[in-house]
Scaffold this motif. Structure first.
Motif, PDB file in Angstrom:
ATOM      1  N   THR A  21       0.916  -1.207  -0.021  1.00 23.95           N
ATOM      2  CA  THR A  21       0.169   0.033  -0.009  1.00 23.95           C
ATOM      3  C   THR A  21       0.845   1.180  -0.028  1.00 23.95           C
ATOM      4  O   THR A  21       0.277   2.350  -0.252  1.00 23.95           O
ATOM      5  CB  THR A  21      -0.860   0.175   1.275  1.00 23.95           C
ATOM      6  N   SER A  22       2.054   1.175   0.307  1.00 23.88           N
ATOM      7  CA  SER A  22       2.869   2.322   0.364  1.00 23.88           C
ATOM      8  C   SER A  22       3.390   2.860  -1.002  1.00 23.88           C
ATOM      9  O   SER A  22       3.844   3.873  -1.170  1.00 23.88           O
ATOM     10  CB  SER A  22       4.012   2.191   1.359  1.00 23.88           C
ATOM     11  N   PRO A  78      12.067   8.032  -0.715  1.00 22.78           N
ATOM     12  CA  PRO A  78      13.364   8.049   0.117  1.00 22.78           C
ATOM     13  C   PRO A  78      14.332   6.804  -0.732  1.00 22.78           C
ATOM     14  O   PRO A  78      13.899   6.070  -1.433  1.00 22.78           O
ATOM     15  CB  PRO A  78      12.807   7.193   1.449  1.00 22.78           C
ATOM     16  N   ARG A  79      15.462   7.194  -0.335  1.00 22.98           N
ATOM     17  CA  ARG A  79      16.518   6.176  -0.964  1.00 22.98           C
ATOM     18  C   ARG A  79      16.637   4.814  -0.349  1.00 22.98           C
ATOM     19  O   ARG A  79      15.822   4.669   0.671  1.00 22.98           O
ATOM     20  CB  ARG A  79      18.070   6.917  -0.647  1.00 22.98           C
ATOM     21  N   PRO A  97       7.218   5.837   2.905  1.00 18.73           N
ATOM     22  CA  PRO A  97       7.989   5.053   3.713  1.00 18.73           C
ATOM     23  C   PRO A  97       7.105   3.841   3.911  1.00 18.73           C
ATOM     24  O   PRO A  97       5.813   3.575   3.822  1.00 18.73           O
ATOM     25  CB  PRO A  97       7.928   5.916   4.980  1.00 18.73           C
ATOM     26  N   PRO A  98       7.981   2.784   4.060  1.00 21.28           N
ATOM     27  CA  PRO A  98       7.286   1.273   4.089  1.00 21.28           C
ATOM     28  C   PRO A  98       6.277   0.982   4.993  1.00 21.28           C
ATOM     29  O   PRO A  98       6.599   1.406   6.180  1.00 21.28           O
ATOM     30  CB  PRO A  98       8.393   0.337   4.047  1.00 21.28           C
ATOM     31  N   ASP A  99       5.209   0.429   4.714  1.00 19.10           N
ATOM     32  CA  ASP A  99       4.113  -0.001   5.575  1.00 19.10           C
ATOM     33  C   ASP A  99       4.606  -1.307   6.144  1.00 19.10           C
ATOM     34  O   ASP A  99       5.785  -1.840   6.053  1.00 19.10           O
ATOM     35  CB  ASP A  99       2.987  -0.179   5.185  1.00 19.10           C
ATOM     36  N   GLU A 100       3.989  -1.808   7.136  1.00 22.53           N
ATOM     37  CA  GLU A 100       4.367  -2.822   7.974  1.00 22.53           C
ATOM     38  C   GLU A 100       4.439  -4.000   7.106  1.00 22.53           C
ATOM     39  O   GLU A 100       5.449  -5.007   7.320  1.00 22.53           O
ATOM     40  CB  GLU A 100       3.300  -3.330   9.195  1.00 22.53           C
ATOM     41  N   HIS A 155      13.213   2.360   4.711  1.00 17.72           N
ATOM     42  CA  HIS A 155      13.991   1.157   3.967  1.00 17.72           C
ATOM     43  C   HIS A 155      15.357   1.230   4.509  1.00 17.72           C
ATOM     44  O   HIS A 155      15.710  -0.032   4.565  1.00 17.72           O
ATOM     45  CB  HIS A 155      13.781   1.545   2.569  1.00 17.72           C
ATOM     46  N   LEU A 156      16.110   2.184   4.643  1.00 20.67           N
ATOM     47  CA  LEU A 156      17.485   2.118   5.022  1.00 20.67           C
ATOM     48  C   LEU A 156      17.665   1.490   6.238  1.00 20.67           C
ATOM     49  O   LEU A 156      18.772   0.548   6.529  1.00 20.67           O
ATOM     50  CB  LEU A 156      17.903   3.578   5.056  1.00 20.67           C
TER      51      LEU A 156
END
Length: 211
Positions: free
Chosen positions: A23-24, A48-49, A126-129, A163-164
């Motif tokens: 979803t992200s 984001p990187r 940004p990544p979801d769960e 992610h990083l």
């Protein structure tokens, strides 16, 4: 969690050419599928990187026949300007990959600024769960590390949500496990990641007390 069907048929095995869809990031991915409906033959892909934006851009270019300019803030503004114009003339899409869109990115070239202001923005959030869990699974598997589901769930509650941070966490655990010749466990992860400043401990829950 699924692999993105756009724009290549991806293998079932883990490879460098996988883009994990969640979803992200699914809105941006679907907008890339519909590039023919863009108001101009260009779009800005921002995020984001380490978010997979360069991979997604390469996959898009392979399927659409378009052009990609990656790390756009570090490229020649004149080159981006001419590429934008060329994309309109040829009716072939141009995907510009950047950390953020204007006004966060403010090119000095006025003509480029005006074109970017007319360019649609596709965002990778940004990544979801679910995506963070899939990233942990993939990175551990790719490196041949046995990481049990309970460890990954423990990490999800403590590792910074980007992610990083996921990549740095796996790097630290891989190096520590190799140096100490230990299998991964929650106590070992807690010691390793606390020393590296990579986790934030939550208030103990009953099931944490023995771990």
């Amino acid at each position: 969690m699924s692999q993105i069907a756009l724009p290549l048929v991806l293998p079932d095995v883990i490879s460098e050419n996988e883009f994990l869809l969640s979803t992200s990031n699914e809105r941006a991915a679907h907008q890339l599928e519909r590039w023919g409906s863009w108001p101009v033959m260009a779009a800005l892909l921002v995020g984001p990187r380490k978010s997979g934006r360069s991979l997604l851009a390469r996959l898009f270019a392979a399927q659409s026949g378009g052009t990609v300019i990656d790390d756009a803030e570090r490229q020649s503004e004149a080159a981006i300007f001419h590429a934008w114009n060329a994309a309109q003339a040829a009716r072939k899409p141009l995907l510009i990959v950047a950390d953020e869109p204007p006004p966060g990115w403010q090119p000095r070239l006025a003509d480029l600024r005006s074109r970017l202001n007319a360019t649609p923005v596709l965002r990778l959030d940004p990544p979801d769960e679910a995506l963070r869990e899939a990233l942990f699974d993939r990175l551990f598997l790719r490196r041949g590390i046995d990481a049990r589901p309970e460890l990954i769930h423990w990490l999800l509650a403590r590792v910074e949500r980007n992610h990083l941070a996921v990549i740095r966490t796996v790097d630290a655990l891989e190096q520590a496990a190799f140096e100490h010749r230990k299998r991964l466990s929650i106590p070992f992860a807690r010691t390793t990641l606390s020393a590296a400043g990579l986790i934030t401990e939550h208030r103990n829950k009953p099931d944490d007390l023995t771990q």
